[in-house]
Write a protein that holds these residues in place. Sequence first.
Motif, PDB file in Angstrom:
ATOM      1  N   THR A  73     -41.446 -19.849 -71.463  1.00  0.00           N
ATOM      2  CA  THR A  73     -40.093 -19.781 -71.990  1.00  0.00           C
ATOM      3  C   THR A  73     -39.121 -19.459 -70.862  1.00  0.00           C
ATOM      4  O   THR A  73     -38.055 -20.045 -70.765  1.00  0.00           O
ATOM      5  CB  THR A  73     -39.993 -18.719 -73.099  1.00  0.00           C
ATOM      6  N   GLN A  74     -39.497 -18.549 -69.994  1.00  0.00           N
ATOM      7  CA  GLN A  74     -38.641 -18.200 -68.865  1.00  0.00           C
ATOM      8  C   GLN A  74     -38.482 -19.381 -67.925  1.00  0.00           C
ATOM      9  O   GLN A  74     -37.390 -19.649 -67.441  1.00  0.00           O
ATOM     10  CB  GLN A  74     -39.212 -17.001 -68.120  1.00  0.00           C
ATOM     11  N   VAL A  75     -39.546 -20.111 -67.677  1.00  0.00           N
ATOM     12  CA  VAL A  75     -39.487 -21.276 -66.799  1.00  0.00           C
ATOM     13  C   VAL A  75     -38.583 -22.332 -67.419  1.00  0.00           C
ATOM     14  O   VAL A  75     -37.716 -22.888 -66.754  1.00  0.00           O
ATOM     15  CB  VAL A  75     -40.893 -21.846 -66.524  1.00  0.00           C
ATOM     16  N   GLN A  87     -34.388 -34.597 -61.540  1.00  0.00           N
ATOM     17  CA  GLN A  87     -34.453 -34.744 -62.991  1.00  0.00           C
ATOM     18  C   GLN A  87     -33.175 -34.245 -63.663  1.00  0.00           C
ATOM     19  O   GLN A  87     -32.711 -34.839 -64.624  1.00  0.00           O
ATOM     20  CB  GLN A  87     -35.679 -34.022 -63.566  1.00  0.00           C
ATOM     21  N   HIS A  88     -32.589 -33.156 -63.148  1.00  0.00           N
ATOM     22  CA  HIS A  88     -31.302 -32.696 -63.667  1.00  0.00           C
ATOM     23  C   HIS A  88     -30.264 -33.807 -63.549  1.00  0.00           C
ATOM     24  O   HIS A  88     -29.508 -34.078 -64.492  1.00  0.00           O
ATOM     25  CB  HIS A  88     -30.787 -31.477 -62.884  1.00  0.00           C
ATOM     26  N   ILE A  89     -30.234 -34.438 -62.383  1.00  0.00           N
ATOM     27  CA  ILE A  89     -29.265 -35.507 -62.126  1.00  0.00           C
ATOM     28  C   ILE A  89     -29.520 -36.695 -63.044  1.00  0.00           C
ATOM     29  O   ILE A  89     -28.596 -37.226 -63.660  1.00  0.00           O
ATOM     30  CB  ILE A  89     -29.312 -35.928 -60.643  1.00  0.00           C
ATOM     31  N   LYS A  90     -30.761 -37.098 -63.161  1.00  0.00           N
ATOM     32  CA  LYS A  90     -31.092 -38.240 -64.021  1.00  0.00           C
ATOM     33  C   LYS A  90     -30.723 -37.962 -65.476  1.00  0.00           C
ATOM     34  O   LYS A  90     -30.171 -38.824 -66.163  1.00  0.00           O
ATOM     35  CB  LYS A  90     -32.585 -38.589 -63.917  1.00  0.00           C
ATOM     36  N   ASN A  91     -31.031 -36.774 -65.964  1.00  0.00           N
ATOM     37  CA  ASN A  91     -30.711 -36.418 -67.348  1.00  0.00           C
ATOM     38  C   ASN A  91     -29.206 -36.447 -67.585  1.00  0.00           C
ATOM     39  O   ASN A  91     -28.736 -36.957 -68.605  1.00  0.00           O
ATOM     40  CB  ASN A  91     -31.270 -35.040 -67.706  1.00  0.00           C
ATOM     41  N   ARG A  92     -28.445 -35.875 -66.654  1.00  0.00           N
ATOM     42  CA  ARG A  92     -26.990 -35.843 -66.839  1.00  0.00           C
ATOM     43  C   ARG A  92     -26.399 -37.251 -66.778  1.00  0.00           C
ATOM     44  O   ARG A  92     -25.535 -37.600 -67.580  1.00  0.00           O
ATOM     45  CB  ARG A  92     -26.340 -34.945 -65.779  1.00  0.00           C
ATOM     46  N   ALA A 136     -34.917 -23.923 -66.156  1.00  0.00           N
ATOM     47  CA  ALA A 136     -34.762 -25.346 -65.913  1.00  0.00           C
ATOM     48  C   ALA A 136     -33.561 -25.936 -66.644  1.00  0.00           C
ATOM     49  O   ALA A 136     -33.080 -26.995 -66.300  1.00  0.00           O
ATOM     50  CB  ALA A 136     -36.036 -26.085 -66.321  1.00  0.00           C
ATOM     51  N   VAL A 137     -33.059 -25.240 -67.669  1.00  0.00           N
ATOM     52  CA  VAL A 137     -31.904 -25.733 -68.419  1.00  0.00           C
ATOM     53  C   VAL A 137     -30.664 -25.564 -67.550  1.00  0.00           C
ATOM     54  O   VAL A 137     -30.438 -24.515 -66.968  1.00  0.00           O
ATOM     55  CB  VAL A 137     -31.733 -24.956 -69.744  1.00  0.00           C
ATOM     56  N   LEU A 138     -29.884 -26.608 -67.470  1.00  0.00           N
ATOM     57  CA  LEU A 138     -28.683 -26.586 -66.657  1.00  0.00           C
ATOM     58  C   LEU A 138     -27.506 -26.985 -67.515  1.00  0.00           C
ATOM     59  O   LEU A 138     -27.529 -28.035 -68.156  1.00  0.00           O
ATOM     60  CB  LEU A 138     -28.846 -27.564 -65.481  1.00  0.00           C
TER      61      LEU A 138
END
Length: 144
Positions: free
Chosen positions: A12-14, A71-76, A18-20
């Motif tokens: 859960t902490q990980v 992955q952050h970039i791809k998701n956004r 990872a949520v941005l």
Amino acid sequence: MTKGKGQTGEPTQVRAAAVLRWTEDMDNILLNAFSEEVTKGNRQDGSWTTEGYANVLEALRVAVSPTMTKQHIKNRMKTMKENFVEAYDLFRGLSGFAWSPATRRFEAEDHVWEELIKEKPHAAKWKKTQVKHYDTMKELFGAD
């Protein structure tokens, strides 16, 4: 404290780390970085080169967060592109509508909106919904 079956504190902490949460400033940095990569020739046949993604990632790590991932970039970009494409496909070629960079909306006379909404009820949301970064997204993805 007893954990339920299959639960641990760490995943859960990980996941939370990872949520941005993207801000408009972060979106501006992201889109400007991608625009710069276009001028460098790092977008070919509608796809970003490995070097292009690496450069964008580095720009975001410097300006936003050192923990930024590809992955952050791809998701956004997926989210932003889906919203852009919906509006772009709807309004492209429609007469009576004009894009306003000031309001970030497509504008038209009320009777023009009424006709469109009658024909396409899902279009109603765009009467009040802003399409942020429309001009930049059009440059990046309008040809796709």
